[in-house]
Design a protein around this motif. Structure first.
Motif, PDB file in Angstrom:
ATOM      1  N   HIS A  94       1.189  -0.856   0.188  1.00  0.00           N
ATOM      2  CA  HIS A  94      -0.441  -0.075   0.353  1.00  0.00           C
ATOM      3  C   HIS A  94       0.640   0.902  -0.367  1.00  0.00           C
ATOM      4  CE1 HIS A  94      -2.319   3.225   2.091  1.00  0.00           C
ATOM      5  NE2 HIS A  94      -3.147   2.600   1.445  1.00  0.00           N
ATOM      6  N   ASP A  95       1.735   1.302   1.041  1.00  0.00           N
ATOM      7  CA  ASP A  95       2.848   2.718   0.612  1.00  0.00           C
ATOM      8  C   ASP A  95       3.943   2.460  -0.446  1.00  0.00           C
ATOM      9  OD1 ASP A  95       2.074   2.657   3.461  1.00  0.00           O
ATOM     10  OD2 ASP A  95       3.637   1.539   4.067  1.00  0.00           O
ATOM     11  N   ILE A  96       4.354   1.152  -1.048  1.00  0.00           N
ATOM     12  CA  ILE A  96       4.206   1.791  -2.427  1.00  0.00           C
ATOM     13  C   ILE A  96       3.427   2.038  -3.030  1.00  0.00           C
ATOM     14  CG2 ILE A  96       5.708   0.089  -4.252  1.00  0.00           C
ATOM     15  CD1 ILE A  96       7.296  -1.647  -1.681  1.00  0.00           C
ATOM     16  N   VAL A  97       2.581   1.838  -3.527  1.00  0.00           N
ATOM     17  CA  VAL A  97       1.498   2.424  -4.585  1.00  0.00           C
ATOM     18  C   VAL A  97       2.074   3.670  -4.329  1.00  0.00           C
ATOM     19  CG1 VAL A  97      -0.634   2.271  -5.609  1.00  0.00           C
ATOM     20  CG2 VAL A  97       0.443   0.023  -4.664  1.00  0.00           C
ATOM     21  N   THR A  98       0.896   4.162  -3.031  1.00  0.00           N
ATOM     22  CA  THR A  98       0.941   5.366  -3.088  1.00  0.00           C
ATOM     23  C   THR A  98       2.026   6.816  -3.259  1.00  0.00           C
ATOM     24  OG1 THR A  98       1.207   5.466  -0.306  1.00  0.00           O
ATOM     25  CG2 THR A  98      -1.037   5.337  -1.248  1.00  0.00           C
ATOM     26  N   LYS A  99       3.635   5.842  -3.345  1.00  0.00           N
ATOM     27  CA  LYS A  99       4.530   6.478  -3.198  1.00  0.00           C
ATOM     28  C   LYS A  99       5.403   6.740  -3.789  1.00  0.00           C
ATOM     29  CE  LYS A  99       5.451   6.515   1.500  1.00  0.00           C
ATOM     30  NZ  LYS A  99       6.475   5.984   3.383  1.00  0.00           N
ATOM     31  N   HIS A 100       5.159   5.488  -5.099  1.00  0.00           N
ATOM     32  CA  HIS A 100       6.271   5.460  -6.071  1.00  0.00           C
ATOM     33  C   HIS A 100       4.702   5.831  -7.461  1.00  0.00           C
ATOM     34  CE1 HIS A 100       9.211   3.562  -4.913  1.00  0.00           C
ATOM     35  NE2 HIS A 100       9.059   3.196  -3.924  1.00  0.00           N
ATOM     36  N   SER A 101       5.797   6.368  -8.433  1.00  0.00           N
ATOM     37  CA  SER A 101       5.008   6.487  -9.692  1.00  0.00           C
ATOM     38  C   SER A 101       5.459   5.901 -10.832  1.00  0.00           C
ATOM     39  CB  SER A 101       5.038   8.107 -10.030  1.00  0.00           C
ATOM     40  OG  SER A 101       6.219   8.573 -10.197  1.00  0.00           O
ATOM     41  N   ASP A 102       5.979   4.968 -10.867  1.00  0.00           N
ATOM     42  CA  ASP A 102       6.735   4.324 -11.948  1.00  0.00           C
ATOM     43  C   ASP A 102       6.234   3.122 -12.284  1.00  0.00           C
ATOM     44  OD1 ASP A 102       9.642   3.102 -13.267  1.00  0.00           O
ATOM     45  OD2 ASP A 102       8.639   1.571 -12.648  1.00  0.00           O
ATOM     46  N   ALA A 103       6.016   3.097 -14.169  1.00  0.00           N
ATOM     47  CA  ALA A 103       5.665   2.295 -14.124  1.00  0.00           C
ATOM     48  C   ALA A 103       5.296   1.123 -14.265  1.00  0.00           C
ATOM     49  CB  ALA A 103       4.843   2.249 -15.688  1.00  0.00           C
ATOM     50  N   ASP A 104       6.002   0.492 -14.169  1.00  0.00           N
ATOM     51  CA  ASP A 104       6.736  -1.368 -13.874  1.00  0.00           C
ATOM     52  C   ASP A 104       6.372  -1.454 -11.871  1.00  0.00           C
ATOM     53  OD1 ASP A 104       7.516  -1.772 -16.597  1.00  0.00           O
ATOM     54  OD2 ASP A 104       9.696  -0.979 -16.281  1.00  0.00           O
ATOM     55  N   VAL A 105       6.286  -0.500 -11.675  1.00  0.00           N
ATOM     56  CA  VAL A 105       6.286  -0.729  -9.876  1.00  0.00           C
ATOM     57  C   VAL A 105       4.364  -0.615  -9.737  1.00  0.00           C
ATOM     58  CG1 VAL A 105       6.750   0.131  -7.613  1.00  0.00           C
ATOM     59  CG2 VAL A 105       8.768   0.364  -9.627  1.00  0.00           C
ATOM     60  N   LEU A 106       3.859   0.641 -10.086  1.00  0.00           N
ATOM     61  CA  LEU A 106       2.955   0.122 -10.263  1.00  0.00           C
ATOM     62  C   LEU A 106       2.105  -1.542 -10.888  1.00  0.00           C
ATOM     63  CD1 LEU A 106       2.426   3.548 -11.254  1.00  0.00           C
ATOM     64  CD2 LEU A 106       2.114   2.439  -8.400  1.00  0.00           C
ATOM     65  N   ARG A 107       2.454  -1.740 -12.253  1.00  0.00           N
ATOM     66  CA  ARG A 107       1.600  -2.646 -12.857  1.00  0.00           C
ATOM     67  C   ARG A 107       1.929  -3.802 -12.109  1.00  0.00           C
ATOM     68  NH1 ARG A 107       4.495  -2.309 -17.065  1.00  0.00           N
ATOM     69  NH2 ARG A 107       3.150  -1.116 -18.122  1.00  0.00           N
ATOM     70  N   ASN A 108       3.768  -4.438 -11.024  1.00  0.00           N
ATOM     71  CA  ASN A 108       3.573  -5.387 -10.889  1.00  0.00           C
ATOM     72  C   ASN A 108       3.014  -5.058  -9.493  1.00  0.00           C
ATOM     73  OD1 ASN A 108       5.246  -6.360 -12.034  1.00  0.00           O
ATOM     74  ND2 ASN A 108       7.426  -6.418 -11.312  1.00  0.00           N
ATOM     75  N   CYS A 109       3.160  -4.385  -8.397  1.00  0.00           N
ATOM     76  CA  CYS A 109       1.794  -4.575  -7.306  1.00  0.00           C
ATOM     77  C   CYS A 109       0.428  -4.772  -7.962  1.00  0.00           C
ATOM     78  CB  CYS A 109       1.550  -3.168  -6.826  1.00  0.00           C
ATOM     79  SG  CYS A 109       3.753  -2.028  -6.183  1.00  0.00           S
ATOM     80  N   ALA A 110      -0.387  -3.676  -9.404  1.00  0.00           N
ATOM     81  CA  ALA A 110      -1.022  -4.027  -9.429  1.00  0.00           C
ATOM     82  C   ALA A 110      -1.754  -6.221 -10.218  1.00  0.00           C
ATOM     83  CB  ALA A 110      -2.295  -3.618 -10.038  1.00  0.00           C
ATOM     84  N   PHE A 111      -1.121  -6.641 -10.243  1.00  0.00           N
ATOM     85  CA  PHE A 111      -0.491  -7.799 -10.634  1.00  0.00           C
ATOM     86  C   PHE A 111      -0.795  -9.605  -9.126  1.00  0.00           C
ATOM     87  CE2 PHE A 111      -0.726  -6.669 -14.868  1.00  0.00           C
ATOM     88  CZ  PHE A 111      -1.779  -7.310 -15.772  1.00  0.00           C
TER      89      PHE A 111
END
Length: 575
Positions: A94-111
């Motif tokens: 949760h903290d990573i999603v709300t603090k990062h904007s990198d597309a690859d990071v967000l995509r991996n978190c979503a999956f």
């Protein structure tokens, strides 16, 4: 850690290490593999939260770390009562999603969230609650940032809006979160405003991509057996609006916005293509682009993909990576257009300028263009060869215009056009019976083009006469009966020549016609015939034996060797 986890989970090895030979595991090996995976899962369940906390600000490490849970045996959480580590993992994600904007990071978190939610274990409830809470926060943040990002137009507000849209886009790629995030109207408003006035380019491009996945999920949610007519009507209206908005962005947007708008249009036209007719309930959703939209899509490919970059732009070795990225994006654009051809969504003839680039751009795009032509041939062989003929005609006219109406048949450019014609013929396939009609149509229409005139015959050769050289490159695909039969191409050629009147026997300008006719006749003994003003068949003296004739591809450029017709001069230029 990631490599070992993927290997144990049955994934492919890293690039460059080769793929091991596939073989069936015996019972003992399968048990050992399961035991290893359970042990790795148990280890990372305890250690991963601490690693996420330690490297929370390092994008390069985080992008791999948040992917590891996708290879877990989730039963380990239940069997060993490790729920506290699950809650800790979800907290750090949760903290990573709300603090990062990198597309690859967000995509991996979503999956990773999707992996935890799509199961029937008790941990699914815990993951679902955390997921809903995260989406609620993202939607609230997005809604509040719209006013600051668009109306106030402050840099901070625009950046916040962009980041919120990127996060929602990442999660929309992995989940249908429409019930939690009904943002379709807001995103549509952003795209509409982008067409009316200046909006941050990245916000516009992200909005276009976000709108595409929203509408794709909307189609997925409909009931294929009994869809609500109101839903279908609303969905079609939204799709048509998005296509129109993207069409305007392709014409007037900035480069990165144009690219995303183009790819979005291609994807939407494929999703809502005529194949939806397979379900009669979806027939109203079909979206067919008009001719002007098709032409603009083709022109965008030509200007974006096949435009040569400035030589000095990538002189330094440090720019090689940037050059590779640009090439990847161009290939992505070309592949998107290729899908429209493969699915028969746009008129095939519009792809002629792209087919013409096959030899010139073979190193960078040859595989994509070849696949495009292969799919076109599967749809309709005759249409495909007509499109290839049109490609050759366009290249021929372009070369002639560049040289002020003259063709240097010894030039490299002319050789490349002939080589392209030869490759087109090879692509017709090894089964000449299947491609027979298409090849004959190619030659018939080619002959008509070669003898095309703007006015009545005046004794001079037609302006396209040298195009016979190009046709001669493809005669090897013709069957003998199609060459010399009663209704063959030789008879068709003579029929067309009757309109030309008397053809001089010693003029170099008519050489390409003699070469093409020789290619049709082959090694047979037959007098060369021409037609006088009275349209009666005549012979030029005694029958001429064509014995010392080289095949077109073996001839020296600009040279024609036919017994008594030895010619002086190079004969390279034809008016």
């Amino acid at each position: 850690a990631v490599v070992s986890t993927q290997s144990t989970g049955g994934e492919d090895p890293p690039p460059g290490r080769g793929k091991p030979r596939q073989r069936e595991l015996n019972t003992k090996e399968r048990r050992q593999l399961e035991a290893d995976r359970n042990n790795l899962t148990k280890h990372f369940i305890a250690e991963l939260p601490e690693l996420l906390s330690k490297f929370s600000t390092d994008d390069q490490k985080i992008v791999s770390l948040v992917e590891i849970p996708q290879y877990f045996h989730l039963e380990v959480y239940v069997e060993h009562r490790l729920n506290k580590f699950l809650e800790l993992l979800l907290k750090y994600m949760h903290d990573i999603v709300t603090k990062h904007s990198d597309a690859d990071v967000l995509r991996n978190c979503a999956f990773t969230y999707r992996y935890f939610i799509n199961n029937e274990l008790s941990i699914q409830t815990t993951a679902a609650v955390a997921f809903r809470q995260l989406i609620d926060e993202l939607v609230t943040s997005f809604t509040s940032s719209i006013q600051d990002g668009l109306e106030a137009e402050t840099e901070q507000g625009e950046f916040k809006l962009l980041v919120d849209m990127k996060r929602l886009y990442a999660f929309y790629q992995a989940h249908d979160v429409t019930d939690l995030a009904d943002i379709e109207k807001d995103v549509s408003a952003i795209i509409t405003k982008a067409n009316q006035q200046q909006v941050n380019d990245e916000i516009t491009a992200t909005g276009v991509m976000l709108m595409q996945v929203i509408l794709s999920w909307a189609l997925y949610r409909t009931n294929p057996n009994e869809p609500h007519k109101t839903e279908l009507k609303k969905l079609r209206k939204s799709v048509v609006q998005l296509v129109q908005q993207c069409d305007e962005l392709i014409q007037f947007g900035m480069a990165n916005v144009q690219k995303e708008a183009f790819i979005t249009v291609c994807d939407m036209l494929i999703i809502f293509a005529p194949q939806l007719k397979q379900n009669a309930n979806y027939s109203t959703l079909i979206v067919v682009p008009d001719k002007s939209v098709q032409i603009r899509l083709r022109d965008y490919v030509m200007t974006t993909v096949f435009t040569e970059e400035e030589p000095q732009q990538f002189q330094d070795e440090e720019d090689e990576e940037a050059k590779t990225e640009i090439l990847i994006e161009k290939r992505r654009v070309l592949a998107s257009f290729g899908k429209l051809i493969a699915f028969n969504i746009i008129e095939m003839r519009l792809a002629a300028p792209i087919f013409a680039q096959y030899v010139k751009s073979y190193q960078d795009y040859g595989d994509i263009v070849k696949q495009m032509m292969s799919k076109a041939r599967e749809l309709n062989r005759t249409k495909c060869m007509r499109t290839q003929l049109l490609s050759l005609e366009q290249l021929f006219e372009e070369l002639r215009d560049q040289n002020e109406g003259r063709i240097d048949r010894s030039s490299e450019e002319w050789t490349k056009i002939k080589d392209l014609a030869h490759r087109f013929a090879l692509m017709a396939g090894v089964d000449n019976y299947k491609s027979r009609q298409a090849v004959v149509t190619f030659h018939r229409e080619g002959i008509i083009y070669c003898l095309l005139r703007n006015g009545p015959p005046d004794g001079s050769p037609p302006s396209n006469i040298v195009f016979f050289d190009i046709l001669a490159e493809t005669t090897f695909k013709l069957m003998d009966i199609d060459k010399k039969g009663p209704k063959g191409l030789l008879a068709f050629l003579e029929e067309q020549l009757m309109k030309e009147g008397e053809i001089p026997e010693d003029e170099i300008e008519w050489g390409p016609l003699r070469t093409y006719r020789t290619a049709l006749v082959g090694s047979m003994t037959e007098p060369y015939m021409y037609y006088g003003a009275a349209n009666k068949r005549k012979m030029m003296g005694s029958p001429m034996r064509v014995t010392d004739v080289k095949r077109p591809r073996e001839m020296d450029r600009g040279e024609y060797v036919i017994d008594s017709w030895q010619q002086s001069g190079s004969g390279n230029y034809v008016q």
